[in-house]
Design an enzyme around this catalytic site. Structure first.
Site, mmCIF file in Angstrom:
data_model
loop_
_atom_site.group_PDB
_atom_site.id
_atom_site.type_symbol
_atom_site.label_atom_id
_atom_site.label_comp_id
_atom_site.label_asym_id
_atom_site.label_seq_id
_atom_site.Cartn_x
_atom_site.Cartn_y
_atom_site.Cartn_z
ATOM 1 N N HIS A 66 14.401 25.748 -11.711
ATOM 2 C CA HIS A 66 16.013 25.342 -12.584
ATOM 3 C C HIS A 66 16.075 23.911 -13.096
ATOM 4 O O HIS A 66 16.885 23.906 -13.789
ATOM 5 C CB HIS A 66 17.218 25.608 -11.540
ATOM 6 N N LYS A 69 -2.052 -5.229 -5.588
ATOM 7 C CA LYS A 69 -1.710 -5.614 -4.261
ATOM 8 C C LYS A 69 -2.060 -7.440 -4.343
ATOM 9 O O LYS A 69 -1.293 -8.286 -4.155
ATOM 10 C CB LYS A 69 -2.746 -5.564 -3.671
ATOM 11 N N GLY A 106 -9.551 6.390 3.972
ATOM 12 C CA GLY A 106 -7.876 6.700 4.604
ATOM 13 C C GLY A 106 -7.214 8.035 4.298
ATOM 14 O O GLY A 106 -6.522 8.288 4.891
ATOM 15 N N ARG A 107 -7.707 7.975 2.575
ATOM 16 C CA ARG A 107 -6.462 9.912 2.273
ATOM 17 C C ARG A 107 -7.459 10.623 3.280
ATOM 18 O O ARG A 107 -6.757 12.550 2.341
ATOM 19 C CB ARG A 107 -6.977 10.252 0.717
ATOM 20 N N GLU A 155 2.963 -4.076 4.090
ATOM 21 C CA GLU A 155 4.201 -2.935 3.953
ATOM 22 C C GLU A 155 3.968 -2.519 5.228
ATOM 23 O O GLU A 155 5.116 -2.812 6.089
ATOM 24 C CB GLU A 155 4.027 -1.704 2.737
ATOM 25 N N GLU A 196 -5.868 9.162 -6.148
ATOM 26 C CA GLU A 196 -6.461 7.927 -6.200
ATOM 27 C C GLU A 196 -8.072 8.471 -6.019
ATOM 28 O O GLU A 196 -9.089 7.296 -5.670
ATOM 29 C CB GLU A 196 -6.059 7.987 -4.634
ATOM 30 N N LYS A 213 -5.475 1.371 8.749
ATOM 31 C CA LYS A 213 -7.728 0.985 9.052
ATOM 32 C C LYS A 213 -7.575 0.125 8.831
ATOM 33 O O LYS A 213 -8.440 -0.073 9.384
ATOM 34 C CB LYS A 213 -7.683 2.391 7.313
#
Ligand code: F6P
Length: 499
Positions: A360, A470, A243-244, A190, A329, A184
């Site tokens: 399990h 960051k 973004g999400r 990254e 978030e 965005k």
């Protein structure tokens, strides 16, 4: 407002089994069938009284007005001075925002048509680099729906760990790979580093013009141009799409590419159907609203710190990771929209896994541990595989058995073999996992998150909490600054004293 919370806190409830005895219409009242999805909240402690108390709280918190503000493109993300217009991407929003989104979709479709017509030469692989909301949504949807598709082999790479990129490109041929850079802001470190490494891999692999193979998905097109992407291969989307919440926008490009345009449109339409349900249904018959009532009941009245989500379907295995960003978030905050302390627990810690594997591994704690952890089971009636034996029946039987066992418990003379029972769960049962149903499911989760934010009085659309780490990473990278002794020692150990 606090009176409304008080009423919620005081509303009575009983054990789940007693509630089923006491309320003969419980199942029908707390079960909803919407857009091919059964939502069963009957194994939660919600009672008629609690639902009324929460409805009053929702009214006191201005849920209806907040919902109208969301859908009409008003500034609901007040700390960033923005609207939150993800619903406009599926046609449910302010007319000008819907029109704008449609314009961006038209552009996306034209680019897909061009790729399919061979404008980029032969493309067999799609390497999508992005992180957080620019990766989790596309990854989840393609993984859920893309197993039978052989349109393009798609890899979503997010981590800055080079091992992730290396693993993805190991199976790709650079000459037939399209590089999709999704960000965005187009500044996320990254993603930019992964993009640079991918370009180098293409160049070293004999691609004459690697930059000509980039498609950029961004709300900052000028930054993509600066990076070297040709304007014709930039797919913009609106700054007001968080973004999400962005898989419906140009960020969904790899979904449309991998599954085809019709599937992408069906995904949007399924989400739009859930939008309509959320807008129109009264609180006591509204799936996202009831789910949020249960969330708040367990977090704020019963003190549950977590909520566990188990996908009883391999196709939904990425659902817990997707929800972790969406819920934590969005609502992992401590202050209200006015900057005051919230004064009560906000987002639960969302975690989970895949059934039956999780049975399990972690279900011991869910059945006998000391934590209260409401469980959500998500399953589908129709299987994906064609194996002769009854795998799918066994999968669903296990899913239903876990919910029943959590609720019923079992007494034994031996305390180690006793199960307290009365442990809550919600079951979400999809008729099938197709684009429309998945779109509706994801929109349900978005709106549930929004309602939780409104009940708490917080802004679910900002995420300042991710910034400090960051900044410190940048300072460490730049060198020269002093940090705490522990961090200094770790830096020295990893990079040598020269740092
Ligand atoms: O660091 C968190 C975050 O800002 C998320 O909210 C976002 O989805 C992700 O980073 C990626 O951001 P971008 O799409 O700008 O690269």
């Amino acid at each position: 407002m606090s009176d409304a919370w008080e009423a919620v806190e005081k509303a009575g409830t009983q054990t789940l089994e007693a509630l089923f005895q006491a309320e003969p219409d419980r199942l029908s009242r707390l079960t909803l069938d919407e857009n091919g999805i059964r939502f069963d909240f009957s194994k939660t402690h919600l009672t008629g009284e609690l639902v009324s108390a929460f409805s009053a709280l929702a009214e006191a918190q201005g849920l209806a007005a907040a919902r109208d503000a969301l859908f009409s493109g008003q500034i609901v993300n007040v700390t960033e001075g923005r609207a939150a217009e993800h619903t406009a991407e599926r046609g449910q929003g302010a007319p000008e925002s819907v029109q704008r989104a449609q314009g961006f979709h038209t552009r996306m479709r034209a680019l897909i048509d061009a790729i399919e017509a061979g404008a980029f030469g032969e493309i067999r692989h799609v390497l999508h680099v992005g992180i957080g909301g620019s990766a989790l949504g596309p990854d989840f949807v393609i993984d859920a729906l893309g197993r039978d598709e052989d349109r393009y082999d798609t890899a979503v790479v997010s981590n800055v760990d080079g091992a992730a990129l290396e693993e993805a490109i190991a199976r790709f041929d650079p000459k037939t790979t399209l590089l999709v850079i999704a960000s965005k802001t187009f500044t996320t470190s990254e993603t930019m580093l992964n993009a640079q490494s991918a370009l180098l891999w293409m160049e070293e692999g004999g691609v004459a013009d690697p930059y000509g193979r980039i498609v950029a998905l961004t709300a900052s097109p000028e930054k993509a141009v600066e990076f070297g992407v040709d304007e014709t291969r930039i797919l913009p989307f609106s700054e007001s799409v968080g973004g999400r919440y962005s898989l419906w926008s140009s960020i969904g490009f790899p979904i449309a590419l991998a599954l085809g345009w019709e599937a992408f449109e069906n995904l949007l339409e399924g989400a739009a159907a859930m939008d309509r349900h959320f807008r129109l249904a009264p609180p006591e018959r509204n799936a996202p609203v009831l789910a949020a009532f249960a969330d708040r009941y367990y977090a704020n009245v019963r003190g549950a710190q977590t909520r566990a989500v188990f996908a009883y379907d391999e196709r939904l295995r990425l659902l817990p990771s997707y929800l972790q960003q969406l819920e934590m978030e969005s609502n992992g905050k401590s202050v209200t929209v006015d900057g005051q302390p919230v004064g009560r627990a906000t987002s639960q810690i969302t975690w989970g896994g895949v059934g039956t594997d999780a049975q399990h591994a972690v279900f011991q704690l869910l059945h006998q541990g000391t934590h209260l952890a409401p469980v959500e089971f998500v399953a589908a009636v129709e299987p994906e595989h064609g194996l002769a034996f009854d795998h799918h029946r066994q999968l669903l039987i296990n899913c239903f058995a876990q919910g029943a066992a959590l609720m019923a418990g079992k007494q034994s003379d031996d305390p180690a073999r006793s199960y307290s029972g009365d442990r809550p769960s919600t079951t979400i049962l999809l008729d099938r996992i197709d684009p429309a149903t998945l779109g509706a499911l994801i929109a349900f989760y978005e709106h549930r998150t929004f309602v939780n934010g409104v009940l708490l009085g917080i802004n679910p659309f900002d995420q300042f909490g991710v910034e400090l780490g960051k900044e410190i990473a940048k300072s460490i990278d730049a060198g020269g600054l002093q940090f705490d002794p522990s961090t200094e020692a770790l830096i020295a150990r990893a990079f040598g004293d020269a740092e």
